[in-house]
Structures are given as structure tokens and as C-alpha cells.
Motif scaffolding. Sequence first.
Motif, PDB file in Angstrom:
ATOM      1  N   ASP A 100       0.830  -1.195   0.000  1.00  0.00           N
ATOM      2  CA  ASP A 100       0.000   0.000   0.000  1.00  0.00           C
ATOM      3  C   ASP A 100       0.871   1.254   0.000  1.00  0.00           C
ATOM      4  N   TYR A 101       0.431   2.253  -0.754  1.00  0.00           N
ATOM      5  CA  TYR A 101       1.111   3.535  -0.740  1.00  0.00           C
ATOM      6  C   TYR A 101       0.154   4.597  -1.249  1.00  0.00           C
ATOM      7  N   LYS A 102       0.454   5.843  -0.971  1.00  0.00           N
ATOM      8  CA  LYS A 102      -0.372   6.960  -1.392  1.00  0.00           C
ATOM      9  C   LYS A 102       0.130   7.474  -2.728  1.00  0.00           C
ATOM     10  N   PRO A 103      -0.657   7.361  -3.801  1.00  0.00           N
ATOM     11  CA  PRO A 103      -0.217   7.884  -5.101  1.00  0.00           C
ATOM     12  C   PRO A 103       0.133   9.369  -5.012  1.00  0.00           C
ATOM     13  N   GLY A 104       1.282   9.697  -5.576  1.00  0.00           N
ATOM     14  CA  GLY A 104       1.755  11.071  -5.534  1.00  0.00           C
ATOM     15  C   GLY A 104       2.562  11.405  -4.302  1.00  0.00           C
ATOM     16  N   GLY A 105       2.637  10.463  -3.365  1.00  0.00           N
ATOM     17  CA  GLY A 105       3.392  10.712  -2.148  1.00  0.00           C
ATOM     18  C   GLY A 105       4.758  10.063  -2.174  1.00  0.00           C
ATOM     19  N   GLU A 106       5.293   9.787  -0.989  1.00  0.00           N
ATOM     20  CA  GLU A 106       6.626   9.181  -0.876  1.00  0.00           C
ATOM     21  C   GLU A 106       6.487   7.664  -0.862  1.00  0.00           C
ATOM     22  N   CYS A 107       7.348   6.994  -1.591  1.00  0.00           N
ATOM     23  CA  CYS A 107       7.314   5.538  -1.639  1.00  0.00           C
ATOM     24  C   CYS A 107       7.757   4.955  -0.305  1.00  0.00           C
ATOM     25  N   PRO A 108       7.023   3.996   0.239  1.00  0.00           N
ATOM     26  CA  PRO A 108       7.517   3.300   1.435  1.00  0.00           C
ATOM     27  C   PRO A 108       8.709   2.430   1.064  1.00  0.00           C
ATOM     28  N   SER A 109       9.544   2.155   2.027  1.00  0.00           N
ATOM     29  CA  SER A 109      10.759   1.377   1.780  1.00  0.00           C
ATOM     30  C   SER A 109      10.614  -0.001   2.406  1.00  0.00           C
ATOM     31  N   ASP A 110      10.640  -1.021   1.554  1.00  0.00           N
ATOM     32  CA  ASP A 110      10.550  -2.405   2.024  1.00  0.00           C
ATOM     33  C   ASP A 110      11.607  -3.235   1.300  1.00  0.00           C
ATOM     34  N   ALA A 111      12.871  -2.897   1.497  1.00  0.00           N
ATOM     35  CA  ALA A 111      13.949  -3.540   0.740  1.00  0.00           C
ATOM     36  C   ALA A 111      14.025  -5.038   1.011  1.00  0.00           C
ATOM     37  N   ALA A 112      13.767  -5.442   2.255  1.00  0.00           N
ATOM     38  CA  ALA A 112      13.851  -6.870   2.579  1.00  0.00           C
ATOM     39  C   ALA A 112      12.788  -7.662   1.825  1.00  0.00           C
ATOM     40  N   LEU A 113      11.563  -7.142   1.803  1.00  0.00           N
ATOM     41  CA  LEU A 113      10.485  -7.806   1.072  1.00  0.00           C
ATOM     42  C   LEU A 113      10.780  -7.808  -0.424  1.00  0.00           C
ATOM     43  N   GLU A 114      11.281  -6.700  -0.927  1.00  0.00           N
ATOM     44  CA  GLU A 114      11.618  -6.604  -2.346  1.00  0.00           C
ATOM     45  C   GLU A 114      12.636  -7.665  -2.747  1.00  0.00           C
ATOM     46  N   HIS A 115      13.651  -7.866  -1.906  1.00  0.00           N
ATOM     47  CA  HIS A 115      14.682  -8.851  -2.213  1.00  0.00           C
ATOM     48  C   HIS A 115      14.108 -10.260  -2.235  1.00  0.00           C
ATOM     49  N   LEU A 116      13.229 -10.568  -1.293  1.00  0.00           N
ATOM     50  CA  LEU A 116      12.607 -11.890  -1.267  1.00  0.00           C
ATOM     51  C   LEU A 116      11.773 -12.119  -2.523  1.00  0.00           C
ATOM     52  N   LEU A 117      11.041 -11.115  -2.942  1.00  0.00           N
ATOM     53  CA  LEU A 117      10.229 -11.233  -4.155  1.00  0.00           C
ATOM     54  C   LEU A 117      11.104 -11.484  -5.376  1.00  0.00           C
ATOM     55  N   MET A 118      12.213 -10.745  -5.483  1.00  0.00           N
ATOM     56  CA  MET A 118      13.080 -10.872  -6.648  1.00  0.00           C
ATOM     57  C   MET A 118      13.768 -12.227  -6.692  1.00  0.00           C
ATOM     58  N   ARG A 119      14.146 -12.764  -5.535  1.00  0.00           N
ATOM     59  CA  ARG A 119      14.749 -14.095  -5.507  1.00  0.00           C
ATOM     60  C   ARG A 119      13.758 -15.165  -5.950  1.00  0.00           C
ATOM     61  N   GLY A 120      12.482 -14.888  -5.755  1.00  0.00           N
ATOM     62  CA  GLY A 120      11.461 -15.828  -6.175  1.00  0.00           C
ATOM     63  C   GLY A 120      11.004 -15.642  -7.600  1.00  0.00           C
ATOM     64  N   GLY A 121      11.625 -14.713  -8.334  1.00  0.00           N
ATOM     65  CA  GLY A 121      11.292 -14.506  -9.736  1.00  0.00           C
ATOM     66  C   GLY A 121      10.234 -13.460  -9.982  1.00  0.00           C
ATOM     67  N   CYS A 122       9.845 -12.714  -8.944  1.00  0.00           N
ATOM     68  CA  CYS A 122       8.813 -11.685  -9.099  1.00  0.00           C
ATOM     69  C   CYS A 122       9.448 -10.326  -9.380  1.00  0.00           C
ATOM     70  N   GLU A 123       8.632  -9.408  -9.881  1.00  0.00           N
ATOM     71  CA  GLU A 123       9.080  -8.050 -10.109  1.00  0.00           C
ATOM     72  C   GLU A 123       9.316  -7.362  -8.764  1.00  0.00           C
ATOM     73  N   PRO A 124      10.169  -6.320  -8.744  1.00  0.00           N
ATOM     74  CA  PRO A 124      10.231  -5.493  -7.534  1.00  0.00           C
ATOM     75  C   PRO A 124       8.856  -4.904  -7.239  1.00  0.00           C
ATOM     76  N   LEU A 125       8.685  -4.387  -6.051  1.00  0.00           N
ATOM     77  CA  LEU A 125       7.378  -3.887  -5.644  1.00  0.00           C
ATOM     78  C   LEU A 125       6.836  -2.892  -6.670  1.00  0.00           C
ATOM     79  N   PRO A 126       5.634  -3.143  -7.208  1.00  0.00           N
ATOM     80  CA  PRO A 126       5.112  -2.340  -8.326  1.00  0.00           C
ATOM     81  C   PRO A 126       4.517  -1.012  -7.890  1.00  0.00           C
ATOM     82  N   ARG A 127       5.379  -0.120  -7.459  1.00  0.00           N
ATOM     83  CA  ARG A 127       4.930   1.213  -7.062  1.00  0.00           C
ATOM     84  C   ARG A 127       5.303   2.178  -8.177  1.00  0.00           C
ATOM     85  N   ARG A 128       4.307   2.623  -8.925  1.00  0.00           N
ATOM     86  CA  ARG A 128       4.566   3.391 -10.129  1.00  0.00           C
ATOM     87  C   ARG A 128       4.245   4.874  -9.980  1.00  0.00           C
TER      88      ARG A 128
END
Length: 271
Positions: free
Chosen positions: A2-30
Motif C-alpha cells: 500500500d502507498y499513497k499515489p503522488g506521495g513518498e514511496c515506502p521502503s521495504d527492501a527486505a520484502l523486495e529482495h525476497l520477491l526478486m529471488r522468487g522470480g517476481c518483479e520489484p514492488l510495483p509502485r509506479r
Amino acid sequence: MDYKPGGECPSDAALEHLLMRGGCEPLPRRRCRPQSPPGYAEPAPLPKSLWSMPPDTSVVWDAYHPCRNYSCMASRGLGLDLRGRREKGLWTRDDGALAYSVDTALAAKPKGTVRIGLDIGGGGGTFAARMRERGVTVVTATTNAGAPFGSFVASRGLVPLHVGPARRLPFFDGTLDVVHAGRELTSDWMVPGDGVAMEFALFDVYRVLRPGGLFWLDHFVFPGAQLNATYAPMLHRVGFKRLRWNAGRKPDGGVEKNEWYLSALLQKPMT
């Protein structure tokens, strides 16, 4: 996520790394803005930046990182200490066995024909820096696993590529002159013992190399019994041609675990 569009991106580097090791995209915050480092300063100019420690204000220190400055990171042996002799000595000497030099590798091809490449799991970018000194542009594929490697590489005036181990390499077919991969291929970059994922990765390396391109396997770590049972047949099956091949027991704890190193300079056939 979850994040507020137009605001500051939350930082979840540990979760992002786990997702990437599993073959998923980094957290899709656009639609959010990453936090900017407080007190940000301009990086050192090239070529000085290649071997200068970046200022601590060049990166936002995430809670996922065990340190809050580069001096602390350097003391942990993560390849982020550009002041010591170790980093500056890497790939400068060929011992005729497991340690290859960049000059030896480049000599395998006509002068000037190795121009662009990729370093898989390249940590702080020292391999790319060494190649840049010789006129070769190398992109460093890395993740921020435990350290801000991407920011560190960029501060050196090099190009970090944010891509995980199970992702298809974001390059066109048959375009790169050289791909370098070291022991990270079996640590943070690849799930240990996952032969299927390894074969996928090797076929992708073969895909992005141009005909005649070089694949430099550098201190790849493996259980000794698997060299002839798994990895040598796998490399042959993918289609690489051997130019140089050196295997030896890993000295630091390798005797008890029967761990070995493999260094090899391989080539994608011309036809």
C-alpha cells in the motif's frame, strides 16, 4: 504494498529482495517518489570516482541495511571498501589457476572486439571499474541485499542493473561481448542447489552473448561431487566451448564441506 499515489514511496527492501529471488518483479509502485538522501552531494568526477568512496549522503540508509554509513559497510567485507588493497588488486593478476586477470580474458579475442558486457551479481562494481579502465562498458547486475549496492555502483560512475536471479536478462539476443559471473551465482544471485534455475540462467547468458562472445565463470562455488555429475555436463549441454578450465578445492572451510571452485573462460560458438 500500500502507498499513497503522488506521495513518498515506502521502503521495504527486505520484502523486495525476497520477491526478486522468487522470480517476481520489484514492488510495483509506479506513482510515488522515492525518498531523496538528506544532504545529497555531487559525486566525484570520472575517473576519480571509480576508486573513491562515495559520501554517506549519496544514499538513503534503509532499516534493512545493518549499517548507516559506508565505513561500517566496508568493515563487513561486502566489497564496498575502495581504500584497501584487496579491491584494487582484483582481476589484475593471473596465477595460472583459478584467478584470471582481465587482460588474460580480453586477450582471448582480437583487440577492441570486447566492448560491452554484463557482470552478474557484481556487488560494488569493481569488475566493471576494472573493465572500464580498458575501454569496456560493463553493466553491473546487482540487488540491494544487505547493502545499497546499486547506489554504490552508480556513485562510481558505473551502471547498476536492478535485476534478480530468476529474471530473464533485459538484453536483446546476441548483443553482449562478455558476461562475467562469480561466486554470487550460487549465493544471493541463485537459490543454492537449484539445478533447474541454474540451467535457465546459463541458457539466458548464452542467449544474450553474441556469436564468439565470452562467458567468464569466476570462482563458482559447488560441492565437489557435482562438477562432473552436474555442472560440466550442464555447460556442455547449453553449448559453450571451453577456452580455459580450472577447478580446485575451496580453502576456507571447503575441506570439511567438500566445496570446490570452478573458474572457466567459455565461448559461444560462432555458428
